[in-house]
Design a protein around this motif. Structure first.
Motif, PDB file in Angstrom:
ATOM      1  N   VAL A  23       0.837  -1.201   0.000  1.00 37.76           N
ATOM      2  CA  VAL A  23       0.000   0.000   0.000  1.00 37.76           C
ATOM      3  C   VAL A  23       0.875   1.255   0.000  1.00 37.76           C
ATOM      4  N   ILE A  66      -1.390  -4.487  -2.064  1.00 40.33           N
ATOM      5  CA  ILE A  66      -2.516  -3.614  -2.420  1.00 40.33           C
ATOM      6  C   ILE A  66      -3.804  -4.392  -2.674  1.00 40.33           C
ATOM      7  N   LEU A  69      -5.907  -5.385   0.663  1.00 37.91           N
ATOM      8  CA  LEU A  69      -6.524  -4.378   1.534  1.00 37.91           C
ATOM      9  C   LEU A  69      -8.044  -4.502   1.530  1.00 37.91           C
ATOM     10  N   LEU A  98      -4.821   7.567   0.640  1.00 38.01           N
ATOM     11  CA  LEU A  98      -5.138   6.177   0.301  1.00 38.01           C
ATOM     12  C   LEU A  98      -6.194   6.111  -0.799  1.00 38.01           C
ATOM     13  N   TYR A 102      -5.636   4.559  -4.697  1.00 35.74           N
ATOM     14  CA  TYR A 102      -6.423   3.425  -5.204  1.00 35.74           C
ATOM     15  C   TYR A 102      -7.291   3.843  -6.395  1.00 35.74           C
TER      16      TYR A 102
END
Length: 297
Positions: A23, A66, A69, A98, A102
């Motif tokens: 991440v 990633i 998550l 974040l 994404y």
């Protein structure tokens, strides 16, 4: 159509995301992309970098892959930061960074799911509730009336030669009399002052940002808009105007484009330098040091 195709192609440029990336790595890749595209101002780059390296990377969420998550992981991370006592604004920045990373990966077709987008409205409300403090809960340090008198007495003290005993005292006193943010004062030029009518126009702010060029100083001064991006005119008190006139009388250069707050050598001043001057006055006055320049506001 060609413009849209070009913009989409630009989205595909830069470091590609690997499904095995963590991440934190995704967030840093997104930040690098934003830097390359010129999407962020220097100070914003610094803030996002700190958010990633201080509030995401060192934690369990930072080294998760990633694709692994989940919503519960984001919620747990927010709880960890909350329990640690991180400010609500800093926690909000974490969620925003974040979510943006994404969203970027999804737009590039490298991820199909953005778990932060699903929980972001709920998290935002939860964080806002943390910021709802009563007057008894307010923890911003300020000077009491008695401390203010003691502080001013020391700041205005002169030596045997009739000069101010504390370097930069006039700048600190001006901040105390006006409540200006340090960055706004650093950006103030003589053209922004109406001495005849006692007004100053505040429309810019200056701060130090990391120099990302290969050469030169580690940090550079950058100028941008004020915190709310709006110019405003301030009526100065009699005391504040008198201090400003004294600053001008001692200045070597008062041309319209010249900065008001400068060092002894005439170079633009910095927030850290003013903070050090303020701390010195506090210490000499025998007052407990309460933090940065915000106590003057």
């Amino acid at each position: 159509m060609r413009k849209k195709e070009k913009e989409w192609e630009e989205f595909r440029k830069g470091n590609s995301t690997n499904i095995a990336d963590t991440v934190a790595e995704l967030c840093l890749k997104h930040l690098n992309y934003q830097i390359e595209m010129g999407d962020l101002k220097p100070k914003s780059i610094d803030r996002r970098e700190v958010t990633i390296t201080k509030h995401i990377e060192p934690y369990p969420i930072g080294y998760m892959q990633i694709s692994a998550l989940r919503i519960k992981d984001v919620e747990e991370h927010v709880k960890i930061l909350t329990d640690k006592g991180l400010s609500t604004s800093s926690i909000t920045k974490v969620v925003d960074v974040l979510n943006a990373a994404y969203k970027w990966a999804c737009l590039r077709g490298e991820l199909t799911n953005n778990p932060i987008a699903l929980i972001k409205p709920t998290l935002t409300k939860r964080i806002q509730k943390l910021d709802e403090k009563t007057s008894e809960d307010i923890d911003v340090e300020t000077l009491s009336e008695q401390e203010r008198e003691i502080f001013l007495r020391e700041a205005l003290r002169k030596d045997a030669a009739g000069e101010y005993a504390n370097t930069g005292a006039l700048y600190i006193i001006f901040l105390l009399y006006t409540g200006l943010r340090a960055g706004e004062f650093l950006a103030l030029r003589y053209r922004d002052i109406d001495f005849a009518n006692g007004y100053v126009t505040i429309e810019k702010s200056r701060s130090m940002a990391r120099n990302r060029a290969d050469t030169g100083a580690k940090y550079i001064m950058v100028e941008g808009n004020t915190k709310n991006s709006k110019a405003r005119k301030i009526q100065l008190s009699t005391e504040a105007l008198a201090i400003l006139k004294e600053i001008k009388s001692k200045a070597k250069d008062t041309s319209p484009d010249q900065f008001v707050c400068v060092t002894k050598t005439g170079r633009p001043n910095t927030t850290s330098n003013l903070e050090n001057r303020n701390k010195r006055i506090m210490e000499r006055a025998g007052l407990p040091y309460k933090g940065g320049l915000h106590i003057l506001r």
